[in-house]
Motif scaffolding. Structure first.
Motif, short mmCIF file in Angstrom:
data_model
loop_
_atom_site.label_atom_id
_atom_site.label_comp_id
_atom_site.label_asym_id
_atom_site.label_seq_id
_atom_site.Cartn_x
_atom_site.Cartn_y
_atom_site.Cartn_z
N UNK A 4 0.81 -1.22 0.00
CA UNK A 4 0.00 0.00 0.00
C UNK A 4 0.83 1.26 0.00
N UNK A 5 2.16 1.17 0.27
CA UNK A 5 3.00 2.36 0.25
C UNK A 5 3.39 2.79 -1.16
N UNK A 6 3.23 1.90 -2.18
CA UNK A 6 3.59 2.24 -3.55
C UNK A 6 2.54 3.12 -4.21
N UNK A 7 1.36 3.20 -3.61
CA UNK A 7 0.28 3.99 -4.22
C UNK A 7 0.41 5.44 -3.76
N UNK A 8 0.23 6.36 -4.68
CA UNK A 8 0.19 7.79 -4.39
C UNK A 8 -1.23 8.24 -4.63
N UNK A 9 -2.02 8.17 -3.64
CA UNK A 9 -3.43 8.46 -3.81
C UNK A 9 -4.08 7.38 -4.67
N UNK A 11 -3.31 6.90 -7.73
CA UNK A 11 -2.41 6.57 -8.85
C UNK A 11 -1.21 5.79 -8.33
N UNK A 12 -0.82 4.75 -9.06
CA UNK A 12 0.29 3.90 -8.68
C UNK A 12 1.47 4.20 -9.60
N UNK A 13 2.64 4.64 -9.07
CA UNK A 13 3.80 4.95 -9.93
C UNK A 13 4.30 3.69 -10.63
N UNK A 14 4.72 3.86 -11.91
CA UNK A 14 5.28 2.76 -12.69
C UNK A 14 6.19 3.36 -13.75
N UNK A 15 6.95 2.53 -14.42
CA UNK A 15 7.85 2.99 -15.46
C UNK A 15 7.06 3.44 -16.69
#
Length: 259
Positions: A4-9, A11-15
């Protein structure tokens, strides 16, 4: 690490799947294509319209240097000259010429020329002494004398031998001071160094002690170093800092905007 820490609101950051223009520092493809406006660097594949420019009107070159008919020609001027009546002017009376001072025939006396043309007896007249001869420096008869007949200076008669009495000379006499003679004596010469005409012995000199050049800069000692702070040769514990997360896609803040 929890997922759950990879999500920014929401939106989930990815390449990124493709290239993003914000990742590059170039201004974009707008400078790579030639423009369609202007005369310089125009796109050669496109049609170029004719161009016109507004210029200043140039003055025509004046090749004729004659003044033209602007001068007023007098009415009495003809092709043969000026046609007019005789005109007179008033002037002052000129000065009369002076009489000539050339002597005439009556100025001459031919009767007095008899002594010049005819041989006559000598005539003398009495006249006072002139003053310009008083200060003359020419010698008179009493200035000159005849050569003497006695002594050694006679020039016209033979003279007997003359003798004179003179003091004894100190040069070459028994009481002559030899130290004052111009020729140097044996004591006037210096002793010749034997090293000039014989084998020269070794020579020694005493000098100050020379020290090798050293640096005067201050150098750190063993106590100036901190081996416990070295992290290049051993493993370092992780260190953390508290800061704000910045996105590389955010535009910079422009404060000074020129109106």
């Amino acid at each position: 690490m929890p997922s759950d820490e990879l999500w920014v609101g929401p939106w989930k950051p990815h390449r990124p799947r493709g290239p993003i223009a914000a990742l590059y520092g170039s201004p974009g493809p707008k400078y790579s294509l030639p423009g369609l406006i202007g005369a310089s660097q125009h796109d050669p594949t496109k049609c170029k319209a004719p161009m016109f420019s507004f210029g200043a009107r140039h003055e025509e070159a004046n090749t004729n240097c004659s003044p033209g008919p602007r001068y007023l020609i007098p009415s009495n001027m003809t092709m043969k000259g000026r046609s007019k009546m005789p005109a007179f002017s008033l002037l002052g009376r000129p000065k009369q010429l002076q009489m000539s001072h050339v002597p005439g025939p009556g100025q001459y006396s031919p009767e007095r020329s008899g002594k010049m043309t005819i041989r006559s007896a000598p005539a003398y007249s009495l006249y006072g002494r002139r003053r310009d001869r008083i200060n003359t420096l020419s010698p008179g008869p009493a200035t000159y004398t005849l050569p003497p007949m006695l002594g050694c200076k006679t020039a016209v008669a033979p003279s007997a031998p003359n003798y004179t009495l003179q003091g004894r000379s100190k040069t070459g006499s028994f009481h002559e001071d030899s130290n004052k003679t111009p020729s140097p004596g044996p004591a006037a010469y210096k002793v010749v160094d034997p090293s000039i005409y014989r084998q020269k012995p070794p020579q020694y000199s005493i000098k100050g002690r020379n020290f090798a050049p050293e640096e005067n800069t201050s150098k750190p000692g063993p106590g100036a170093h901190y081996p416990e702070h070295v992290t290049f040769t051993r493993a370092k514990a992780p260190s953390f800092t508290f800061g704000l997360r910045h996105s590389q896609y955010i535009a910079p803040l422009i404060i000074n905007v020129d109106e």
